[in-house]
Design a protein around this motif. Structure first.
Motif, PDB file in Angstrom:
ATOM      1  N   ASN A  89     -31.368  15.060 -15.954  1.00 11.54           N
ATOM      2  CA  ASN A  89     -31.181  15.972 -17.095  1.00 11.54           C
ATOM      3  C   ASN A  89     -30.575  15.283 -18.311  1.00 11.54           C
ATOM      4  OD1 ASN A  89     -32.087  18.226 -15.471  1.00 11.54           O
ATOM      5  ND2 ASN A  89     -30.062  18.231 -14.518  1.00 11.54           N
ATOM      6  N   VAL A  90     -31.136  14.119 -18.688  1.00 13.30           N
ATOM      7  CA  VAL A  90     -30.592  13.362 -19.815  1.00 13.30           C
ATOM      8  C   VAL A  90     -31.485  13.491 -21.044  1.00 13.30           C
ATOM      9  CG1 VAL A  90     -29.430  11.736 -18.284  1.00 13.30           C
ATOM     10  CG2 VAL A  90     -31.726  11.207 -19.106  1.00 13.30           C
ATOM     11  N   ASP A  91     -30.867  13.239 -22.207  1.00 14.73           N
ATOM     12  CA  ASP A  91     -31.585  13.331 -23.483  1.00 14.73           C
ATOM     13  C   ASP A  91     -32.170  11.993 -23.912  1.00 14.73           C
ATOM     14  OD1 ASP A  91     -30.917  16.098 -23.970  1.00 14.73           O
ATOM     15  OD2 ASP A  91     -28.871  15.418 -24.376  1.00 14.73           O
ATOM     16  N   GLN A  92     -31.569  10.891 -23.433  1.00 13.02           N
ATOM     17  CA  GLN A  92     -32.047   9.574 -23.832  1.00 13.02           C
ATOM     18  C   GLN A  92     -31.575   8.520 -22.832  1.00 13.02           C
ATOM     19  OE1 GLN A  92     -30.401   8.800 -27.734  1.00 13.02           O
ATOM     20  NE2 GLN A  92     -28.315   9.158 -27.065  1.00 13.02           N
ATOM     21  N   VAL A  93     -32.320   7.413 -22.802  1.00 15.15           N
ATOM     22  CA  VAL A  93     -31.959   6.259 -21.981  1.00 15.15           C
ATOM     23  C   VAL A  93     -31.526   5.144 -22.922  1.00 15.15           C
ATOM     24  CG1 VAL A  93     -32.727   4.586 -20.275  1.00 15.15           C
ATOM     25  CG2 VAL A  93     -33.682   6.883 -20.265  1.00 15.15           C
ATOM     26  N   LEU A  94     -30.343   4.593 -22.680  1.00 12.93           N
ATOM     27  CA  LEU A  94     -29.839   3.474 -23.460  1.00 12.93           C
ATOM     28  C   LEU A  94     -30.038   2.205 -22.641  1.00 12.93           C
ATOM     29  CD1 LEU A  94     -26.484   5.080 -24.685  1.00 12.93           C
ATOM     30  CD2 LEU A  94     -28.787   5.300 -25.668  1.00 12.93           C
ATOM     31  N   CYS A  95     -30.973   1.362 -23.073  1.00 11.83           N
ATOM     32  CA  CYS A  95     -31.290   0.125 -22.365  1.00 11.83           C
ATOM     33  C   CYS A  95     -30.418  -0.984 -22.952  1.00 11.83           C
ATOM     34  CB  CYS A  95     -32.770  -0.214 -22.514  1.00 11.83           C
ATOM     35  SG  CYS A  95     -33.869   1.124 -21.981  1.00 11.83           S
ATOM     36  N   VAL A  96     -29.373  -1.348 -22.225  1.00  9.06           N
ATOM     37  CA  VAL A  96     -28.356  -2.253 -22.756  1.00  9.06           C
ATOM     38  C   VAL A  96     -28.659  -3.694 -22.371  1.00  9.06           C
ATOM     39  CG1 VAL A  96     -25.880  -2.720 -22.931  1.00  9.06           C
ATOM     40  CG2 VAL A  96     -26.681  -0.378 -22.517  1.00  9.06           C
ATOM     41  N   THR A  97     -28.589  -4.590 -23.367  1.00 14.75           N
ATOM     42  CA  THR A  97     -28.823  -6.008 -23.150  1.00 14.75           C
ATOM     43  C   THR A  97     -27.816  -6.792 -23.976  1.00 14.75           C
ATOM     44  OG1 THR A  97     -30.523  -7.731 -23.152  1.00 14.75           O
ATOM     45  CG2 THR A  97     -30.505  -6.234 -25.033  1.00 14.75           C
ATOM     46  N   THR A  98     -27.864  -8.113 -23.851  1.00 12.48           N
ATOM     47  CA  THR A  98     -26.995  -8.996 -24.622  1.00 12.48           C
ATOM     48  C   THR A  98     -27.791 -10.217 -25.063  1.00 12.48           C
ATOM     49  OG1 THR A  98     -26.264  -9.925 -22.503  1.00 12.48           O
ATOM     50  CG2 THR A  98     -24.778  -8.379 -23.570  1.00 12.48           C
ATOM     51  N   PRO A  99     -27.439 -10.822 -26.202  1.00  9.74           N
ATOM     52  CA  PRO A  99     -28.135 -12.045 -26.624  1.00  9.74           C
ATOM     53  C   PRO A  99     -27.752 -13.246 -25.765  1.00  9.74           C
ATOM     54  CG  PRO A  99     -26.383 -11.497 -28.175  1.00  9.74           C
ATOM     55  CD  PRO A  99     -26.464 -10.352 -27.213  1.00  9.74           C
ATOM     56  N   VAL A 100     -26.478 -13.270 -25.314  1.00 13.32           N
ATOM     57  CA  VAL A 100     -25.967 -14.307 -24.409  1.00 13.32           C
ATOM     58  C   VAL A 100     -24.873 -13.680 -23.558  1.00 13.32           C
ATOM     59  CG1 VAL A 100     -26.461 -16.301 -25.892  1.00 13.32           C
ATOM     60  CG2 VAL A 100     -24.293 -15.094 -26.145  1.00 13.32           C
ATOM     61  N   SER A 101     -24.511 -14.381 -22.476  1.00 15.67           N
ATOM     62  CA  SER A 101     -23.351 -14.004 -21.652  1.00 15.67           C
ATOM     63  C   SER A 101     -23.351 -12.559 -21.170  1.00 15.67           C
ATOM     64  CB  SER A 101     -22.056 -14.296 -22.418  1.00 15.67           C
ATOM     65  OG  SER A 101     -20.933 -14.172 -21.580  1.00 15.67           O
ATOM     66  N   PRO A 102     -24.305 -12.167 -20.300  1.00 14.09           N
ATOM     67  CA  PRO A 102     -25.378 -12.961 -19.698  1.00 14.09           C
ATOM     68  C   PRO A 102     -26.552 -13.157 -20.657  1.00 14.09           C
ATOM     69  CG  PRO A 102     -25.485 -10.709 -18.913  1.00 14.09           C
ATOM     70  CD  PRO A 102     -24.231 -10.799 -19.735  1.00 14.09           C
ATOM     71  N   PRO A 103     -27.473 -14.069 -20.326  1.00 13.33           N
ATOM     72  CA  PRO A 103     -28.587 -14.360 -21.230  1.00 13.33           C
ATOM     73  C   PRO A 103     -29.465 -13.138 -21.499  1.00 13.33           C
ATOM     74  CG  PRO A 103     -28.410 -16.027 -19.504  1.00 13.33           C
ATOM     75  CD  PRO A 103     -27.492 -14.913 -19.110  1.00 13.33           C
ATOM     76  N   PHE A 104     -30.126 -13.171 -22.633  1.00 12.48           N
ATOM     77  CA  PHE A 104     -31.070 -12.122 -23.028  1.00 12.48           C
ATOM     78  C   PHE A 104     -32.206 -12.046 -22.012  1.00 12.48           C
ATOM     79  CE2 PHE A 104     -34.691 -10.837 -25.930  1.00 12.48           C
ATOM     80  CZ  PHE A 104     -34.248  -9.537 -26.115  1.00 12.48           C
ATOM     81  N   ILE A 121     -38.516  10.253 -21.171  1.00 13.98           N
ATOM     82  CA  ILE A 121     -37.188  10.308 -21.775  1.00 13.98           C
ATOM     83  C   ILE A 121     -37.139   9.267 -22.896  1.00 13.98           C
ATOM     84  CG2 ILE A 121     -34.702  10.102 -21.389  1.00 13.98           C
ATOM     85  CD1 ILE A 121     -35.239  10.608 -18.403  1.00 13.98           C
ATOM     86  N   PRO A 122     -36.784   9.644 -24.124  1.00 10.03           N
ATOM     87  CA  PRO A 122     -36.697   8.664 -25.215  1.00 10.03           C
ATOM     88  C   PRO A 122     -35.743   7.524 -24.860  1.00 10.03           C
ATOM     89  CG  PRO A 122     -36.508  10.900 -26.062  1.00 10.03           C
ATOM     90  CD  PRO A 122     -36.445  11.008 -24.571  1.00 10.03           C
ATOM     91  N   ALA A 123     -36.142   6.303 -25.208  1.00 10.87           N
ATOM     92  CA  ALA A 123     -35.335   5.126 -24.877  1.00 10.87           C
ATOM     93  C   ALA A 123     -34.932   4.376 -26.139  1.00 10.87           C
ATOM     94  CB  ALA A 123     -36.097   4.204 -23.937  1.00 10.87           C
ATOM     95  N   VAL A 124     -33.714   3.848 -26.136  1.00 13.27           N
ATOM     96  CA  VAL A 124     -33.184   3.060 -27.244  1.00 13.27           C
ATOM     97  C   VAL A 124     -32.653   1.750 -26.681  1.00 13.27           C
ATOM     98  CG1 VAL A 124     -31.503   2.985 -29.132  1.00 13.27           C
ATOM     99  CG2 VAL A 124     -32.515   5.176 -28.458  1.00 13.27           C
ATOM    100  N   ILE A 125     -32.916   0.636 -27.378  1.00 12.08           N
ATOM    101  CA  ILE A 125     -32.394  -0.660 -26.957  1.00 12.08           C
ATOM    102  C   ILE A 125     -31.039  -0.890 -27.626  1.00 12.08           C
ATOM    103  CG2 ILE A 125     -32.745  -3.163 -27.053  1.00 12.08           C
ATOM    104  CD1 ILE A 125     -35.768  -2.571 -26.990  1.00 12.08           C
ATOM    105  N   ILE A 126     -30.015  -1.192 -26.821  1.00 12.60           N
ATOM    106  CA  ILE A 126     -28.681  -1.479 -27.317  1.00 12.60           C
ATOM    107  C   ILE A 126     -28.389  -2.947 -27.047  1.00 12.60           C
ATOM    108  CG2 ILE A 126     -26.234  -0.859 -27.230  1.00 12.60           C
ATOM    109  CD1 ILE A 126     -28.046   1.471 -28.069  1.00 12.60           C
ATOM    110  N   CYS A 127     -28.335  -3.772 -28.092  1.00 12.51           N
ATOM    111  CA  CYS A 127     -28.006  -5.180 -27.929  1.00 12.51           C
ATOM    112  C   CYS A 127     -26.508  -5.330 -28.177  1.00 12.51           C
ATOM    113  CB  CYS A 127     -28.821  -6.048 -28.884  1.00 12.51           C
ATOM    114  SG  CYS A 127     -28.623  -7.828 -28.581  1.00 12.51           S
TER     115      CYS A 127
END
Length: 311
Positions: A89-104, A121-127
């Motif tokens: 029952n969520v409104d959005q998915v936050l796909c979390v990543t990093t440029p380094v540490s850990p690697p992209f 479900i709408p998805a957003v990328i969070i760097c």
């Protein structure tokens, strides 16, 4: 009573009552809850249930039934050889990543975004940790390509506060589920939104340059606001995300830049998109309409879905 599942482990679930907000530690009434057959776990944070309190022991109860779900975020669990519920029952998915540490890890993003598409479900990328990016051209090129095909991308840092105002606006008055590998800072993002919350944050494993698991089960966190209901579901760090809910033949329909080309190859829907002349997918890769890495992700995911253990 009715209530919201906050977390669960080993078939014991914390349910927040709609009547006063008290929390109850609940078991399932009976061994099987109707409507959850076949899943690795029967309930997930965000689920709404009907339960009754246990008069013999304060703060405990029994879950009687599950209310109809609006949507469901899952993945395929290799250990249990069955789909695992991550959030409901969520409104959005936050796909979390990093440029380094850990690697992209853009191929992890491909899989997380795919699962969002499967669940509608709408998805957003969070760097996150963008303060460490050092203007990596490869990272920027992939983030820009995700933007090109229609995904929103936020470049932020929970540590320095960069972009956190945008992040707060993104999650405000919504129920969001965060997906990401261990070490990308999902817990740090919640800590930044809730001063004093101090969810345990894991250190990076220096030998393998990847995160250690600190969140072992999904849990729902309520973010205080002025009369608003902001909730974030933090899911366990996942090193290998195997999508669930479709078969290999329909995969192409859930990749945004692939879908318009489905069935248009010279060999129609029987095209393997590997070597056939007149393949519109391969033509799109050569033309830059489909990124080469996304094409490789498509082939790998399709091969996984074709394995007998995934059926």
């Amino acid at each position: 009573m009715t209530g919201l599942v906050i977390r669960g482990s080993r078939n014991i679930f914390t349910v927040k009552s709609d009547e006063g907000g008290a929390e109850f530690e609940c078991h399932l009434k009976g061994k099987i809850l109707k409507g959850v057959e076949g899943f690795y776990n029967p309930l997930a944070p965000g689920d709404r249930v009907i339960f009754e309190s246990d008069l013999a022991q304060d703060g405990t109860g029994l879950i009687l039934s599950l209310e109809k779900r609006r949507n469901l975020l899952t993945r395929f669990n290799q250990k249990g050889q069955s789909p695992q519920l991550l959030a409901a029952n969520v409104d959005q998915v936050l796909c979390v990543t990093t440029p380094v540490s850990p690697p992209f890890r853009p191929r992890f993003l491909d899989r997380a975004l795919l699962q969002g598409e499967i669940a509608n479900i709408p998805a957003v990328i969070i760097c996150n940790k963008y303060d460490l990016s050092e203007d990596d051209l490869d990272v920027e090129e992939r983030l820009e390509d995700f933007t090109r095909i229609g995904y929103k991308v936020l470049r932020i840092s929970a540590k320095t506060g960069e972009g956190m105002d945008k992040f707060r606006r993104l999650v405000r008055n919504r129920i969001s589920a965060m997906l990401g590998q261990s070490g990308v800072g999902k817990s740090s993002l919640i800590n930044a939104l809730v001063p004093g919350r101090n969810i345990r944050v894991g250190a990076i494993n220096e030998k393998f340059d990847r995160g250690n698991h600190t969140t072992t089960m999904s849990f729902l966190e309520e973010i205080p606001g002025e009369g608003e209901t902001t909730r974030i579901i933090d899911t366990p760090g996942i090193r290998r995300f195997i999508p669930h809910g479709i078969d290999s033949a329909s995969l192409i329909l859930y990749l945004r830049e692939f879908a318009p080309l489905a069935g248009r190859c010279s060999y129609g829907h029987s095209c393997s998109h590997v070597s056939e002349p007149g393949c519109k997918i391969m033509e799109a890769v050569h033309a830059g309409v489909i990124h080469e890495d996304r094409y490789e992700s498509f082939l790998r995911i399709r091969d996984e879905m074709s394995e007998p253990s995934h059926d």
